[in-house]
Scaffold this motif. Structure first.
Motif, short mmCIF file in Angstrom:
data_model
loop_
_atom_site.label_atom_id
_atom_site.label_comp_id
_atom_site.label_asym_id
_atom_site.label_seq_id
_atom_site.Cartn_x
_atom_site.Cartn_y
_atom_site.Cartn_z
N THR A 35 3.48 0.11 5.24
CA THR A 35 3.44 -1.05 6.14
C THR A 35 3.35 -0.64 7.60
O THR A 35 2.53 -1.15 8.36
CB THR A 35 4.70 -1.92 5.93
OG1 THR A 35 4.87 -2.17 4.54
CG2 THR A 35 4.57 -3.24 6.68
N HIS B 90 11.37 -2.22 7.48
CA HIS B 90 10.57 -1.16 6.87
C HIS B 90 10.70 0.13 7.66
O HIS B 90 10.83 0.13 8.89
CB HIS B 90 9.09 -1.55 6.84
CG HIS B 90 8.76 -2.60 5.85
ND1 HIS B 90 8.31 -2.32 4.58
CD2 HIS B 90 8.81 -3.96 5.93
CE1 HIS B 90 8.09 -3.45 3.93
NE2 HIS B 90 8.38 -4.46 4.73
N ASP C 181 9.98 -0.78 -1.01
CA ASP C 181 9.98 -0.86 0.45
C ASP C 181 11.12 -0.01 0.98
O ASP C 181 12.28 -0.24 0.63
CB ASP C 181 10.15 -2.31 0.92
CG ASP C 181 8.89 -3.13 0.73
OD1 ASP C 181 7.83 -2.54 0.46
OD2 ASP C 181 8.97 -4.37 0.86
N GLU D 262 4.80 3.04 0.06
CA GLU D 262 4.43 1.93 0.93
C GLU D 262 3.97 2.48 2.28
O GLU D 262 4.33 3.59 2.68
CB GLU D 262 5.61 0.97 1.11
CG GLU D 262 6.79 1.52 1.91
CD GLU D 262 7.15 0.63 3.10
OE1 GLU D 262 6.24 0.08 3.73
OE2 GLU D 262 8.35 0.52 3.39
N HIS E 35 0.58 -1.05 -0.14
CA HIS E 35 1.44 -1.93 0.66
C HIS E 35 1.29 -1.69 2.16
O HIS E 35 2.25 -1.43 2.88
CB HIS E 35 2.91 -1.73 0.24
CG HIS E 35 3.79 -2.92 0.53
ND1 HIS E 35 4.18 -3.28 1.79
CD2 HIS E 35 4.35 -3.84 -0.30
CE1 HIS E 35 4.95 -4.34 1.73
NE2 HIS E 35 5.06 -4.71 0.47
N SER F 42 3.10 -6.78 -4.49
CA SER F 42 3.34 -5.48 -5.11
C SER F 42 3.46 -5.60 -6.62
O SER F 42 4.26 -6.38 -7.13
CB SER F 42 4.62 -4.85 -4.55
OG SER F 42 4.40 -4.39 -3.24
#
Length: 480
Positions: free
Chosen positions: A212, A425, A186, A210, A449, A20
């Motif tokens: 994820t 996350h 995050d 993000e 991300h 990142s």
């Protein structure tokens, strides 16, 4: 955005989930860096966005400050290279992050630059005066000039201790223009141990988000703790070892918190009558990771930033990060002795060790010694990036495949299980809520991300939500 500034360049976390690094341009000659992290796994060799090399590939002349959302290595691990490239500005972060960061950077230096303790200490003596720790919700002036005013504010992200999403407030006095840009860093899952959950911003013009877990949901806290307990009881029933690969900061401390709660509940049940076959009260929980042990000690020192539930448990006499059965392994010799003992005996044990993706660290020695034996189990509780041994074990282990460790093939006969709910996350629902929960929705959301599928799925949901609510919101998936 109609104006030339502000604008954003992405130097990492574009073609995956690591590295990142985002450059927010305020004027032609002024910018901020939000994070500067290492790449991991297959992303080390991907083309573009600076992946595949640690050197800083962009000009730093304009960078006035580094804003660190949290201290995971994929967000701050390239700071040694940033300084080597000439960066001399301040590093702004939260107070807990400022306390945790020296240990993270020392580890990054020793692993990535040179395994030289004296040199690492010299590097830290240079870095520590640059660190500026701030309270949550406090506006921090970064640039104050007649033509430009920029300030930042850190808000609870619930990912690891000290983690934050960041609001950047920008004003151009001459034109009267104002902009609010949010970088999510995050985001944590709701009801995570030790940490308060993240809450959406009030407003933003642009959100860098993000993604994820943009394509999946997590289990709730009670369900995942029950699954953790059942997985451990099943895995340990034949006298083997359960290996839990976990990153040293964040995941390790959450696991210890949950395991202490399971043990505490088992003790209460034992007083009321016969318990399960597994003797939780005497089961060794082995933390074999010096850095994780160091961070766990720091976590204990940072109790003021724990959530209300964790503080209540401490008042009730619990020791979530320092219970009786918790054993720590410090030296390499003791580590190898522990590997050999657990591989050769039938004593049930739980080993938490690093790193979380099995690409380096002490977990590799355990895997080499135990993967071939069906008595042992590997329990994954975190995301495994493409190209890492962790992902290979996760995918090929259940089919009796093999994994390459240090250039050699190892057959996988150990049990392999994944508890998806144990993620630090936010899941798909949490990511969508971070945007849709705003009082004033952003004009643009930039998804970073995450793997391609996760970004595409999340992007579709955000576009659908905007259409339903009649909001003019653009969702962008940057390619570089």
């Amino acid at each position: 955005m109609s104006e030339t500034f502000p604008r954003i360049d992405h130097h990492g976390a574009v073609q995956g989930v690591t590295g990142s690094c985002h450059q927010l341009w305020l004027t032609e000659h002024d910018s901020l860096l939000i994070d500067c992290g290492m790449f991991q796994g297959a992303e080390l060799s991907n083309a573009g966005a600076g992946a595949g090399k640690l050197e800083i590939e962009f000009d730093l002349a304009s960078v006035r400050a580094l804003i660190a959302t949290h201290v995971h290595i994929d967000h701050v691990g390239r700071l040694p290279w940033l300084i080597a490239a000439g960066f001399k500005g301040p590093v702004h972060c939260t107070e807990p992050s400022a306390m945790l960061m020296p240990a993270v950077l020392e580890d990054a230096f020793m692993l990535g630059v040179k395994r030289d303790r004296a040199l690492a200490e010299r590097f830290l003596s240079h870095v520590e005066p640059m660190l500026n720790g701030h309270a949550y919700r406090e506006w921090v002036p970064v640039i104050e000039r007649d033509d430009l005013v920029c300030r930042v504010r850190f808000r609870q992200a619930g990912h690891i201790l000290g983690s934050a999403w960041v609001e950047v407030d920008i004003r151009y006095p001459a034109s009267g223009a104002k902009h609010r840009i949010v970088f999510s860093g995050d985001l944590g899952a709701p009801h995570a141990p030790l940490l308060p959950p993240p809450k959406p911003a009030w407003q933003a013009d642009v959100v860098v988000l993000e993604s994820t877990y943009g394509d999946r949901q997590h289990e709730d806290r009670r369900t995942r703790r029950d699954r953790l307990q059942k997985a451990l009881e099943s895995a340990l029933s034949d006298g083997g070892t359960v290996l839990i690969p976990a990153f040293s900061i964040g995941r390790t401390q959450e696991l210890l918190y949950e395991i202490e709660a399971i043990i505490s509940t088992a003790k209460k049940r034992k007083k009321r009558g016969p318990g399960k076959a597994l003797d939780w009260e005497n089961l060794p929980i082995i933390l074999d990771a010096p850095l994780a042990t160091r961070f766990t000690t720091l976590y204990r020192e940072l109790k003021p930033w724990w959530d209300k539930e964790a503080l209540r448990r401490v008042r009730e006499g619990h020791k979530p990060l320092g219970f009786e059965q918790l054993l720590t392994v410090d030296s390499h010799d003791k580590h190898m002795a522990m590997v050999n003992r657990l591989a050769q005996t039938r004593q049930p044990a739980v080993v938490i060790t690093s790193n979380g993706m099995c690409s380096a660290g002490r977990i590799v020695n355990y895997l080499k010694a135990m993967l071939h034996d069906p008595r042992h189990n590997v329990l994954f509780v975190g995301y495994q990036a493409r190209g890492t041994p962790g992902r290979d074990i996760q995918e090929h282990g259940p089919r009796g495949g093999w994994v390459e460790l240090d250039g050699e093939r190892y057959d996988i006969r150990a049990g392999i299980e994944t508890l998806g709910g144990y993620s630090a996350h936010a899941d798909q629902k949490g990511l969508v809520r971070f945007v849709t929960g705003m009082r004033h929705w952003p004009k643009q959301v930039r998804l970073v991300h995450g793997d391609d599928g996760a970004k595409q799925r999340l992007g579709g949901l955000l576009r659908d939500a905007a259409r339903r609510k009649g909001h003019d919101m653009e969702v962008v998936i940057p390619e570089h």
